[in-house]
Structures are given as structure tokens and as C-alpha cells.
Design a protein around this motif. Structure first.
Motif, mmCIF file in Angstrom:
data_model
loop_
_atom_site.group_PDB
_atom_site.id
_atom_site.type_symbol
_atom_site.label_atom_id
_atom_site.label_comp_id
_atom_site.label_asym_id
_atom_site.label_seq_id
_atom_site.Cartn_x
_atom_site.Cartn_y
_atom_site.Cartn_z
ATOM 1 N N ARG A 259 0.817 -1.214 0.000
ATOM 2 C CA ARG A 259 0.000 0.000 0.000
ATOM 3 C C ARG A 259 0.855 1.269 0.000
ATOM 4 N N GLY A 260 2.111 1.134 0.436
ATOM 5 C CA GLY A 260 2.988 2.288 0.566
ATOM 6 C C GLY A 260 3.877 2.123 1.788
ATOM 7 N N SER A 261 3.956 3.161 2.620
ATOM 8 C CA SER A 261 4.796 3.060 3.821
ATOM 9 C C SER A 261 4.268 3.969 4.915
ATOM 10 N N PHE A 262 4.681 3.650 6.141
ATOM 11 C CA PHE A 262 4.339 4.469 7.313
ATOM 12 C C PHE A 262 5.600 4.570 8.168
ATOM 13 N N THR A 263 6.015 5.801 8.466
ATOM 14 C CA THR A 263 7.285 6.019 9.161
ATOM 15 C C THR A 263 7.096 6.972 10.330
ATOM 16 N N GLU A 264 7.447 6.526 11.514
ATOM 17 C CA GLU A 264 7.406 7.401 12.681
ATOM 18 C C GLU A 264 8.581 8.370 12.629
ATOM 19 N N PHE A 265 8.292 9.651 12.788
ATOM 20 C CA PHE A 265 9.320 10.692 12.680
ATOM 21 C C PHE A 265 9.727 11.213 14.057
ATOM 22 N N ILE A 266 8.758 11.701 14.824
ATOM 23 C CA ILE A 266 9.047 12.309 16.121
ATOM 24 C C ILE A 266 8.017 11.843 17.150
ATOM 25 N N LYS A 267 8.513 11.472 18.334
ATOM 26 C CA LYS A 267 7.641 11.155 19.460
ATOM 27 C C LYS A 267 7.972 12.092 20.617
ATOM 28 N N THR A 268 6.932 12.522 21.333
ATOM 29 C CA THR A 268 7.146 13.323 22.540
ATOM 30 C C THR A 268 6.278 12.753 23.649
ATOM 31 N N LEU A 269 6.650 13.046 24.889
ATOM 32 C CA LEU A 269 5.860 12.568 26.022
ATOM 33 C C LEU A 269 4.537 13.300 26.155
ATOM 34 N N ASP A 270 4.537 14.593 25.797
ATOM 35 C CA ASP A 270 3.348 15.402 26.068
ATOM 36 C C ASP A 270 2.786 16.132 24.856
ATOM 37 N N ARG A 271 3.383 15.947 23.685
ATOM 38 C CA ARG A 271 2.914 16.654 22.499
ATOM 39 C C ARG A 271 2.591 15.702 21.342
ATOM 40 N N GLY A 272 2.508 14.410 21.646
ATOM 41 C CA GLY A 272 2.090 13.464 20.634
ATOM 42 C C GLY A 272 3.199 12.984 19.720
ATOM 43 N N GLN A 273 2.792 12.486 18.558
ATOM 44 C CA GLN A 273 3.709 11.824 17.631
ATOM 45 C C GLN A 273 3.467 12.326 16.217
ATOM 46 N N VAL A 274 4.539 12.500 15.452
ATOM 47 C CA VAL A 274 4.455 12.890 14.045
ATOM 48 C C VAL A 274 4.972 11.740 13.190
ATOM 49 N N SER A 275 4.221 11.397 12.154
ATOM 50 C CA SER A 275 4.612 10.316 11.254
ATOM 51 C C SER A 275 4.411 10.752 9.812
ATOM 52 N N ILE A 276 5.047 10.021 8.899
ATOM 53 C CA ILE A 276 4.925 10.278 7.467
ATOM 54 C C ILE A 276 4.267 9.071 6.814
ATOM 55 N N ASN A 277 3.153 9.305 6.129
ATOM 56 C CA ASN A 277 2.433 8.224 5.456
ATOM 57 C C ASN A 277 2.532 8.417 3.946
ATOM 58 N N ILE A 278 2.994 7.388 3.251
ATOM 59 C CA ILE A 278 3.063 7.422 1.788
ATOM 60 C C ILE A 278 2.078 6.393 1.254
ATOM 61 N N LEU A 279 1.171 6.854 0.420
ATOM 62 C CA LEU A 279 0.081 6.018 -0.073
ATOM 63 C C LEU A 279 0.199 5.848 -1.589
ATOM 64 N N LYS A 280 0.174 4.609 -2.053
ATOM 65 C CA LYS A 280 0.248 4.324 -3.490
ATOM 66 C C LYS A 280 -1.071 4.713 -4.176
ATOM 67 N N PRO A 281 -1.054 4.927 -5.509
ATOM 68 C CA PRO A 281 -2.277 5.297 -6.236
ATOM 69 C C PRO A 281 -3.401 4.287 -6.027
ATOM 70 N N SER A 282 -4.611 4.816 -5.868
ATOM 71 C CA SER A 282 -5.849 4.030 -5.728
ATOM 72 C C SER A 282 -5.931 3.223 -4.436
ATOM 73 N N ILE A 283 -5.011 3.452 -3.503
ATOM 74 C CA ILE A 283 -4.995 2.716 -2.243
ATOM 75 C C ILE A 283 -5.724 3.520 -1.160
ATOM 76 N N THR A 284 -6.446 2.788 -0.306
ATOM 77 C CA THR A 284 -7.121 3.397 0.845
ATOM 78 C C THR A 284 -6.531 2.824 2.131
#
Length: 369
Positions: A259-284
Motif C-alpha cells: 500500500r505504501g509506507s508508514f514512518t514514525e518521525f518524532i515522538k514526545t511525552l506530552d505533544r504526541g507523535q508525528v509520522s509520514i504516510n506514503i500512499l500508493k495510487p488508488s490505495i485506501t
């Protein structure tokens, strides 16, 4: 305004000169141990303000303490007197001036000399007894424990901590420089006969070491230190300035499938998490909902649609998104949601979640939109 800075190539001097230039003080007379001594006369003749930062704190012979911290101060003041220059003089001293050791004695002698000079000439003098100063451009394995620890840990070298319970008082270089510029502008922070940096951090040596090791480990954990704590924020900046030139970057773990990829970028104790999601064409992706966890989606490349349905309703809400128009879409709790790539290229989405993912308590429940 002509500003003479002695010790201009040293730790404090280098930072001060850089900031003075940032603030459009362009006529700076930089004097250092490598400067032609004959220039000192011209500089003392022309200066409108003197930052006397030159000194000796790690000599080969103890006699050099007095020569560098008292002797050169005497030379500087005599040269100013020679040209009848009564501009203000700021001098960098140390809290060790109160101690009975060769370095402290030499600093105290320099202080006394400057006070005598002020009484004799009426010149305004500003003496700062700095505690430990830390920050970028401080020479490691010299006279700063913080610089040494940051450098060695960043370079995978051992460190020695004789007593982790030792309490240290520290001032950060940017706070020092800001205070010195204030002094230049007549807004110094005085405490009796001396001036001081108003922001001082008190912490044990062991706690400093623990923090620096946590900074190193944060790359593996994809975490960010607590930037709401002023000392942690300053120490982290200091640590990063000592990274080896070939280790500025670090890899992230990409979770890749068809489907693509999912990559965790930044985690914090009190401000949540940032990730990068790459989605291939026509994928849900998605089709799940959360009780409390909430998210923000920002598509930065490609085109797609984010769909929502309240779990107890049939109505489907659609938000069409594109990297051509950056907008954040909030993902409220209680709504099952998905994201579909409507383009013929990969769609890239920055995803923020209100808490780092916890496999023991994922708060994620499958439900088709």
C-alpha cells in the motif's frame, strides 16, 4: 560606535561578535592572542566601549594565570589611560575570584585593578563573575565539563564523572551574550559592585550527564526532549553543536507494504507523535476510529480524499485534499475515517497523533467508513 572585544576568538568572544554583527554593530575591533600587539594602541584610542574577555584559564604554568588575567588587564587599562579614553569597560571574571586558588587569585587581582582604574578615572566599569558558561563553540576537553561531556558522548568517547552529586551553577551563552549587549546599551543587570547574568541554571553533574545520554538515545527512540524545560532546551542545542560532521543525519524505520509506507518521525511525552504516510495510487488506508486519540492530517504531495463517518450514523463526510493547497484536517474521536489516494502518483501525508502509539493501549478500532 566602535567596540573593542579582547579575546574575540574565544568562546564568549566569538558568540558575542557574531551577535553584535547580527544587531548591526558593524565597527568591531577584534583583538586576540594572535592579533598584532601593535594594533592594541589604535584600538584603545578609537574604542567607544570595551568588552574585555581575554584571559587564561588552562595554562601550562601557574604563573601564566597572573600574567594573562592580571598582566594583560594592566596593559589594556594603561593603554586606555595613555590615550585618555574614558569609555566604559566590561570585564569577564569568574565566581572563582572568591576562592583561594591560582586562577581565582588572578581573577580577583584583575577585578581589583579595574575597580582602582574606575576610582582613579571615573570610568564606568562592569565586572561579571560568570559561573560555568555552556553553549556552542566552547572548546571540549579543556575547562568546561558540559562541552567535554557533549563532545565525548556525541563522538562515542568515554567520560569521567568523579562525583555525580556535585551541584553546578550554569549560564547559557545566548543569555550571556544578551546580557552583554544590554550592558553595551546601558541596561546591565547589577548586583552590588558586580554585574550578573539574570538567568542561572542549577543542576547536578549526574543529571547533566543523564540528559546528554538521553539526547543521544533520542535518535533511536525517535523522541524529542522536553523543550518546555529551559535548561533541557539549551543543553540539547549545545549537544547538537558537537555532533560529528558525518553524523548530522540518522535513518528512520520505514514500515513498507504494497500500500505504501508508514514512518514514525518524532515522538514526545506530552505533544504526541508525528509520522509520514506514503500512499500508493488508488490505495485506501485507515477504516478505524478512536475513543480519545485524535489526529491531524496534512497532505503535502498528491491528491486524495479523507472520509469520515460517526460510528452511530450512516452519513459519510468527505474532505478532498491536495499538496497544491496545504490544509490541516482534524480527525475527531468517535469518527471512523480513511484516506484514499485519487492521484496517479504517491500521496504523502504528514500525520500528527495526540499520543505516541502504545501497542498495549492502541485506542484504535477497525470499522469500515
Amino acid at each position: 560606535m566602535k567596540i573593542l572585544v579582547t579575546g574575540a576568538k574565544g568562546f564568549i568572544g566569538k558568540n558575542l561578535v557574531a551577535e553584535l554583527k547580527n544587531r548591526k554593530y558593524d565597527d568591531i575591533l577584534e583583538y586576540d592572542k594572535e592579533t598584532d600587539p601593535s594594533l592594541l594602541g589604535n584600538y584603545c584610542k578609537e574604542a567607544d566601549f570595551v568588552f574585555h574577555l581575554a584571559g587564561v584559564n588552562r595554562p601550562k604554568e601557574q604563573s601564566e594565570f597572573m600574567e594573562g588575567n592580571f598582566g594583560f588587564t594592566s596593559t589594556l587599562l594603561n593603554t586606555l589611560k595613555k590615550y585618555k579614553n574614558k569609555c566604559p569597560v566590561m570585564m569577564s571574571s569568574s565566581t572563582q575570584a572568591k576562592l583561594d586558588n591560582p586562577y581565582g587569585k588572578s581573577k580577583k587581582a584583575g577585578e581589583d585593578l579595574l575597580f582602582d582604574y574606575s576610582r582613579e578615572t571615573g570610568v564606568k566599569v562592569l565586572i561579571y563573575r560568570f559561573p560555568n558558561v555552556f553553549g556552542k563553540w566552547c572548546k571540549p576537553n579543556y575547562n568546561s565539563a558540559v562541552a567535554t561531556f557533549c563532545y565525548n558522548i556525541a563522538h562515542d568517547l568515554p567520560i569521567t564523572v568523579n562525583d555525580p552529586s556535585v551541584v553546578m551553577n550554569l549560564v547559557y551563552i545566548d543569555d550571556v551574550v544578551n546580557e552583554l549587549v544590554n550592558a553595551l546599551e546601558g541596561k546591565e543587570n547589577r548586583n552590588g559592585d558586580f554585574c550578573e547574568v539574570p538567568i542561572v541554571h542549577t543542576i547536578t553533574l549526574g543529571a547533566i550527564v543523564d540528559l546528554i545520554y538521553s539526547f543521544k538515545k533520542s535518535r533511536e527512540e525517535r523522541s524529542i526532549p522536553d523543550m518546555s524545560d529551559a535548561f533541557t532546551k539549551k543543553l540539547y542545542s549545545t549537544y547538537l553543536s558537537y555532533l560529528p560532521k558525518d553524523k548530522f543525519s540518522y535513518e528512520l524505520k520505514m514500515n513498507i507494504d504494497n500500500r505504501g509506507s508508514f514512518t514514525e518521525f518524532i515522538k514526545t511525552l506530552d505533544r504526541g507523535q508525528v509520522s509520514i504516510n506514503i500512499l500508493k495510487p488508488s490505495i485506501t488506508k485507515g477504516n478505524h476510529w478512536h475513543h480519545t486519540k485524535n489526529e491531524k492530517f496534512l497532505v503535502v504531495n498528491g491528491k486524495g480524499v479523507i472520509r469520515f463517518r460517526k460510528i452511530d450514523c450512516d452519513e459519510v463526510i468527505e474532505y478532498f485534499v491536495s499538496g497544491d493547497k496545504l490544509e490541516v484536517v482534524d480527525i475527531p474521536p468517535g469518527y471512523t475515517h480513511n484516506i484514499e489516494n485519487l492521484d496517479d502518483t504517491d500521496m504523502v501525508t504528514i500525520m500528527w497523533a495526540s499520543e505516541p502509539f502504545d501497542p498495549e493501549k492502541p485506542d484504535t478500532y477497525y470499522l469500515e467508513v
